[in-house]
Design a protein around this motif. Structure first.
Motif, PDB file in Angstrom:
ATOM      1  N   ALA A  45       0.832  -1.203   0.000  1.00 40.32           N
ATOM      2  CA  ALA A  45       0.000   0.000   0.000  1.00 40.32           C
ATOM      3  C   ALA A  45       0.867   1.253   0.000  1.00 40.32           C
ATOM      4  N   SER A  46       1.948   1.251   0.820  1.00 37.19           N
ATOM      5  CA  SER A  46       2.848   2.403   0.865  1.00 37.19           C
ATOM      6  C   SER A  46       3.534   2.608  -0.475  1.00 37.19           C
ATOM      7  N   PHE A  47       3.994   1.492  -1.066  1.00 35.90           N
ATOM      8  CA  PHE A  47       4.667   1.594  -2.365  1.00 35.90           C
ATOM      9  C   PHE A  47       3.723   2.117  -3.432  1.00 35.90           C
ATOM     10  N   TYR A  48       2.482   1.603  -3.420  1.00 36.72           N
ATOM     11  CA  TYR A  48       1.528   2.024  -4.439  1.00 36.72           C
ATOM     12  C   TYR A  48       1.190   3.507  -4.275  1.00 36.72           C
ATOM     13  N   THR A  49       0.987   3.963  -3.022  1.00 34.73           N
ATOM     14  CA  THR A  49       0.646   5.371  -2.791  1.00 34.73           C
ATOM     15  C   THR A  49       1.797   6.281  -3.205  1.00 34.73           C
ATOM     16  N   ARG A  50       3.006   5.898  -2.809  1.00 34.23           N
ATOM     17  CA  ARG A  50       4.168   6.735  -3.125  1.00 34.23           C
ATOM     18  C   ARG A  50       4.431   6.768  -4.630  1.00 34.23           C
ATOM     19  N   SER A  51       4.366   5.610  -5.275  1.00 32.03           N
ATOM     20  CA  SER A  51       4.616   5.577  -6.720  1.00 32.03           C
ATOM     21  C   SER A  51       3.546   6.353  -7.468  1.00 32.03           C
ATOM     22  N   ASN A  52       2.315   6.280  -6.988  1.00 34.57           N
ATOM     23  CA  ASN A  52       1.243   7.013  -7.641  1.00 34.57           C
ATOM     24  C   ASN A  52       1.446   8.530  -7.502  1.00 34.57           C
ATOM     25  N   ARG A  53       1.894   8.949  -6.302  1.00 33.60           N
ATOM     26  CA  ARG A  53       2.134  10.378  -6.095  1.00 33.60           C
ATOM     27  C   ARG A  53       3.289  10.864  -6.984  1.00 33.60           C
ATOM     28  N   ILE A  54       4.341  10.053  -7.083  1.00 30.73           N
ATOM     29  CA  ILE A  54       5.482  10.431  -7.938  1.00 30.73           C
ATOM     30  C   ILE A  54       5.043  10.513  -9.392  1.00 30.73           C
ATOM     31  N   LEU A  55       4.234   9.547  -9.801  1.00 31.75           N
ATOM     32  CA  LEU A  55       3.773   9.559 -11.184  1.00 31.75           C
ATOM     33  C   LEU A  55       2.868  10.763 -11.458  1.00 31.75           C
TER      34      LEU A  55
END
Length: 614
Positions: A45-55
């Protein structure tokens, strides 16, 4: 119906077994959830949220770069138009042909030169037309192709700005112009006032270069950031001067599109990204400045569209990440399963080793330990071992009792032989001394012993048991002469059946000693009967003695009597003993029953399974 009940029962048993399995493995499941599933889920969940924010940030930055590139392209075009305008503006031929000429020939030459100049400016392919607004008194003013009357320019809203600029360039918004040769066309223009070089205060005309709106449309058509919002151009005052959506163009639209505060920020900065609201919808506003005109190229994109685009870009990464995590799950599950299997194998081996080494005592010590995954197995093994141990103990006791019984039988076979020889010797001695009565008693006693001992066998025929009762009563008649009589009634067909030996003798003895001998005159009658009732042998012993209460009769069958007898011996065990032996022999359905009342005698009935001798 039966098949449905069977299916339901099978389903219930399956669910019950599944629940027991889950309960048995609850520690491993809890460890799997806490150590693997929960951390990996949080990490994912943390990885998905962070990657989504970066994208999302990357998508927004890409949009800004794309918008800036479009602004640079438009700036490049406008700079070329500006250079063309400067070229015409600084051309001496322009001003020479704007001077007053009196002759028609000179004015015709001026028309030709101005048209040549306008055509020269069109070498810049972006310039659609060059117009000169000149003194209306000139002959050539009003051809409405390249030359217009100066008064005609006053109808345009940007006229005041041109006058105010005093020779500087003024970029107009997109508007419709009606040409005499080609009709109506949407254009935007760059206009500047022309002064007389010889008299700077004199205004000799206005130079207007028209550019088709398609120039802007082509550049802005390459921008597609949103399905909802279209990019547009703002002038220096914040008015929308171009939008691909017709209704969005115009001064009123700018206020509706952007808040005043945000509009002011855009006007006073070169480029940037600002956050805004469109109703409840979050909107990102991206803008950049168009060089020579001071226009602002603005694009709006909803935050949801950016997130959707980022999610679309993130799909491959998500699938790759999910595949990686799935593989990680499988590896961790395999490792966990391996540890579980090793632990189970170790526990089983330890249990078997300790059972072989220390026996069930080790399991007894483990009863105090807390429940674990293997407690169910250990309890089952414990129960099984105890059961096997009890069976072994019972088997051992049975063998010991059998050996003791065999020993007693062998001993009993020796003692009667000595007893018979002794009685025979006493009998011959009595005969030699003419003691006929003594000889008869000795013979009866010997006969009684032979029948009761029965060669060591536990079961006797019914006829032998009746004969034994008869001999016992005859001996008792010699002991108590003229006090009682007895009768024996045997039904037909009983010869082939057997019963435990000494079944009747204790009953007959009780009838005599506790029934008849306790009456006042010590007189009475004993009746013995035997008959066959289907698969049951029924024996009855009746007396007309003192009788007893029904409660006392039932108590004698449940437990040995503790009452002292007249001869000082301990209580009677006869009825209890016979009843227990018959139940052992034939089962609990059979046994003794007593029908008696005080003063009315007693009837003891024996019901025993009809068993033939082999």
């Amino acid at each position: 119906m039966e098949g449905r009940e069977s299916s339901m029962r099978f389903g219930w048993n399956y669910l019950k077994g599944l629940l027991q399995g889950i309960l048995a493995a609850r520690k491993w499941l809890l460890a799997y959830i806490l150590l693997i599933l929960l951390p990996v889920s949080i990490l994912l969940a943390s990885f998905y949220t962070r990657s989504n924010r970066i994208l999302e940030e990357e998508v927004t930055r890409t949009m800004q770069l794309t918008l800036k590139q479009a602004g640079l392209n438009l700036t490049y075009k406008l700079e070329h138009i500006r250079d063309s305008s400067n070229s015409v503006f600084m051309n001496q031929i322009l001003y020479e042909n704007l001077q007053r000429r009196s002759s028609i020939t000179d004015q015709l030459k001026q028309i030709k030169e101005l048209r040549n100049l306008a055509e020269t400016a069109k070498e810049n392919g972006d310039i659609f037309r060059t117009r000169f607004f000149v003194d209306p008194s000139r002959l050539y003013a009003g051809d409405r192709v390249n030359l217009y009357k100066l008064n005609d320019i006053k109808q345009y809203p940007w006229y005041a700005a041109v006058m105010e600029a005093g020779g500087g360039m003024v970029w107009t918004g997109v508007y419709q112009e009606s040409y005499s040769d080609i009709g109506v066309k949407k254009i935007f223009s760059v206009a500047r006032m022309l002064r007389n070089p010889q008299n700077y205060e004199e205004i000799v005309g206005v130079l207007v270069m028209d550019v088709s709106e398609e120039l802007i449309g082509e550049i802005l058509s390459e921008l597609h950031f949103s399905d909802t919002y279209a990019p547009y151009l703002l002038d220096g005052a914040g008015n929308v001067i171009y939008s691909s959506v017709e209704a969005d163009a115009g001064p009123a639209s700018s206020a509706a599109m952007l808040p005043a505060e945000l509009l002011d920020t855009i006007r006073h900065s070169e480029e940037g990204i600002q956050q805004s609201k469109d109703g409840r919808k979050a909107v990102n506003v991206v803008y950049t400045t168009i060089g020579p005109s001071g226009w602002k190229l603005v694009a709006r994109v909803a935050q949801s569209e950016i997130s959707h685009r980022a999610t679309a870009l993130n799909q491959f990464t998500s699938i790759a990440t999910l595949a990686g995590i799935t593989i990680l799950f499988l590896v961790l599950s395999f490792v966990l399963l391996m540890f579980m299997t090793q632990s189970m194998q170790h526990r089983v081996q330890m249990i078997l080793k300790m059972i072989r080494k220390e026996g069930i005592g080790w399991l007894e010590e483990r009863r105090s330990m807390p429940d674990g995954d293997f407690r169910l197995l250990e309890r089952s093994v414990d129960h099984l071992i105890h059961k096997v141990n009890n069976l072994m103990e019972e088997s051992y006791q049975a063998k010991m009792q059998e050996r003791e019984a065999q020993l007693r039988t062998l001993q009993a076979q020796i003692n009667p032989h000595f007893l018979y020889n002794a009685l025979d010797m006493i009998n011959w001695s009595a005969i030699s001394h003419d003691a006929e009565d003594t000889s008869q008693m000795i013979e009866a006693l010997a006969h009684y012993f032979r029948l009761s001992l029965n060669k060591g066998r536990d079961n006797v025929s019914i006829s032998d048991e009746l004969e034994l009762a008869k001999v016992f009563l005859e001996i008792q008649q010699n002991r108590f002469p003229s006090t009682f009589t007895f009768t024996i009634e045997a039904g037909p067909g009983l010869e082939s059946y057997i019963i435990p030996k000494l079944t009747l003798q204790p009953l007959v003895e009780n009838a005599l000693l506790h029934g008849i001998r306790k009456t006042k005159d010590k007189q009475g009658t004993i009746t013995i009967a035997a008959r066959l009732d289907q698969d049951t042998v029924v024996l009855t012993v009746s007396d007309d003695g003192i009788g007893m209460s029904p409660e006392q009769g039932q108590r004698l069958l449940r437990e040995p009597s503790s009452e002292k007898q007249d001869n000082g011996s301990s209580g009677s065990f006869g009825l209890y003993n016979v009843n227990e032996r018959i139940r052992y022999f034939a089962g609990n359905r059979y046994g003794l029953s007593i029908d008696s009342e005080p003063g009315k005698g007693t009837v003891v009935m024996v019901r025993i399974k009809a068993v033939t001798s082999e």
